[in-house]
Design a protein around this motif. Sequence first.
Motif, short mmCIF file in Angstrom:
data_model
loop_
_atom_site.label_atom_id
_atom_site.label_comp_id
_atom_site.label_asym_id
_atom_site.label_seq_id
_atom_site.Cartn_x
_atom_site.Cartn_y
_atom_site.Cartn_z
N TRP A 189 -6.40 0.63 1.03
CA TRP A 189 -5.29 1.56 0.87
C TRP A 189 -4.19 1.25 1.89
CZ3 TRP A 189 -2.94 5.08 4.09
CH2 TRP A 189 -2.10 6.03 3.49
N ALA A 190 -4.57 1.01 3.14
CA ALA A 190 -3.57 0.73 4.18
C ALA A 190 -2.79 -0.53 3.89
CB ALA A 190 -4.27 0.64 5.54
N ALA A 246 -2.22 -1.74 0.87
CA ALA A 246 -1.34 -1.42 -0.27
C ALA A 246 -0.13 -0.61 0.17
CB ALA A 246 -2.14 -0.66 -1.33
N GLN A 247 -0.29 0.19 1.23
CA GLN A 247 0.81 1.02 1.73
C GLN A 247 1.71 0.27 2.71
OE1 GLN A 247 1.43 4.34 0.78
NE2 GLN A 247 -0.08 3.79 -0.78
N GLY A 248 1.37 -0.97 3.00
CA GLY A 248 2.16 -1.73 3.95
C GLY A 248 1.91 -1.40 5.40
N MET A 249 0.82 -0.70 5.69
CA MET A 249 0.50 -0.36 7.07
C MET A 249 -0.11 -1.55 7.81
SD MET A 249 -1.14 3.47 6.63
CE MET A 249 -1.50 3.62 8.39
N PRO A 285 -4.49 9.43 2.18
CA PRO A 285 -3.16 9.60 2.80
C PRO A 285 -3.20 10.41 4.09
CG PRO A 285 -3.03 9.93 0.43
CD PRO A 285 -4.49 9.85 0.77
N GLY A 310 -4.37 8.18 6.80
CA GLY A 310 -3.26 7.32 7.19
C GLY A 310 -2.24 8.05 8.05
N GLN A 311 -1.99 9.32 7.74
CA GLN A 311 -1.05 10.11 8.53
C GLN A 311 -1.56 10.28 9.96
OE1 GLN A 311 -0.28 13.97 6.85
NE2 GLN A 311 1.69 14.19 7.89
N ARG A 327 -0.98 7.22 11.96
CA ARG A 327 0.44 7.11 12.37
C ARG A 327 0.77 8.04 13.53
NH1 ARG A 327 1.10 7.03 6.48
NH2 ARG A 327 1.78 4.95 5.80
#
Length: 462
Positions: A247-248, A250-253, A298, A301-302, A305
């Motif tokens: 997922w990370a 794919a999210q560009g993280m 998500p 991921g938040q 961040r």
Amino acid sequence: MRIPVLAAVLATAASLCSAVPANAAAVWEPCDPAPLQCTSVAVPLDHARPHGAQVSLRVSRLPAGRPADRRGTLVLIPSGPGNTGVARPVTLNLPPEVRDVYDVVSFDPRGLGGSTLASCELSLADLGGLNPWPAPDGGISANVATARRVAAACAGNGGDLVRSISSRTEVDDLDRIRAALGERRISYWGISYGAYVGAAYATRYPGRTDRVVLDSLGDPDPDRLARGWLANTAVGAEDRFADFARWAVAQGMAPDAAAARELFLSAAARLDRSPREWVTGNTLREALRGLNTDAGLPRLGQLVRVASGGPLPAPPQPPPAAALQNLAAVATATICNDVAWPRPVEDYRRGVADNRARYPLTAGMPANITPCAFWPYPPHQPIRITDRGPSNVLLVQNLRDQATPYAGALRMREALGRRAVLVSVDAGGHGSYRSSGNACGDAAVTRYLLTGTRPATDVLCR
């Protein structure tokens, strides 16, 4: 004013006119959430003394949608230990065709919800420290102190009810519910801890089982039980992290999985050094351990961040304090009464240091001390899961489950032997049937519940 728990138990036992004995027909009444019906069933405080003090279990029922086609009762065994079940017949997403032909039943285990309530009367600080995360440097002194206080509080305040709670007791309680329902045999769907209870019931009362579905499976090793379940979450976090890494990316993280891992570990370390309000390094690690569905990706991921200055999400809302007291008492009593735990504190210090090195995602927590190291009561006799009994068990398990990892499910499969068929689902998260979104796995379970037909052999649903 809080009534001491033992006094509450005895008062409840003396006033059980509203609870039906297990050998009497249940009388149902409307209850929340609609359209449920509920009753209360009296069961022995100690099953070795069936005519002694009694406690009450709250039981719910959603009657079959097509009574003329009814084929029996499907019991939803609560997860946990420490979770209620009464609302589950309407909150779990059973297919309409299953609800049409079964009375769907669940219950609040002793100590919880609408059943006779248990409490250790813990301080608010100790209620918040039950997940034994080590200090950022790996130290466990605070965990040791918490474990001592919780064990002492449960022994001093929990009374005979807390002493009675165990997986073996819940198995016998379930059989009393079966009798009160007037059923010779029951079908059931047990998830997570409920899957272990279901396996133990199928071992202790094999002739009283109909169609058995066990979902999200822990290692049934009778010498470890919850010790093994906690330890295995280190493996489960490693399995589940693969989904977050994808997922990370794919999210560009992160550019790849290795970079996503380093991103997570560095974020946790930064939050260990410099927490941001309610978000610590262990908050982040706990979010990974709680990643029951992909809908939580998500938020995880938040939180990653947040470590580098991202916005703080709203903090999670804890359950009401009273319900948290019940959950803490039942969960602690179950894991400590089920099996003996090591006593020496130094064993846990060494275990945490080794676990932190081997499994950095969970930072040693799965090897840390619990109140069971100071528990004053001898364990109840564990039920050893075996292959003796009818071949009527269907197992379903996600490949990447952070709470009950696939390795433990394979050990449950081995213990049940010829009795079971395993449906492995190529999905992440905790809870497979009607939760993972895998049509193949869902179809296999639904077909079994409706027709009694299982796959001929173990299968993998991709």
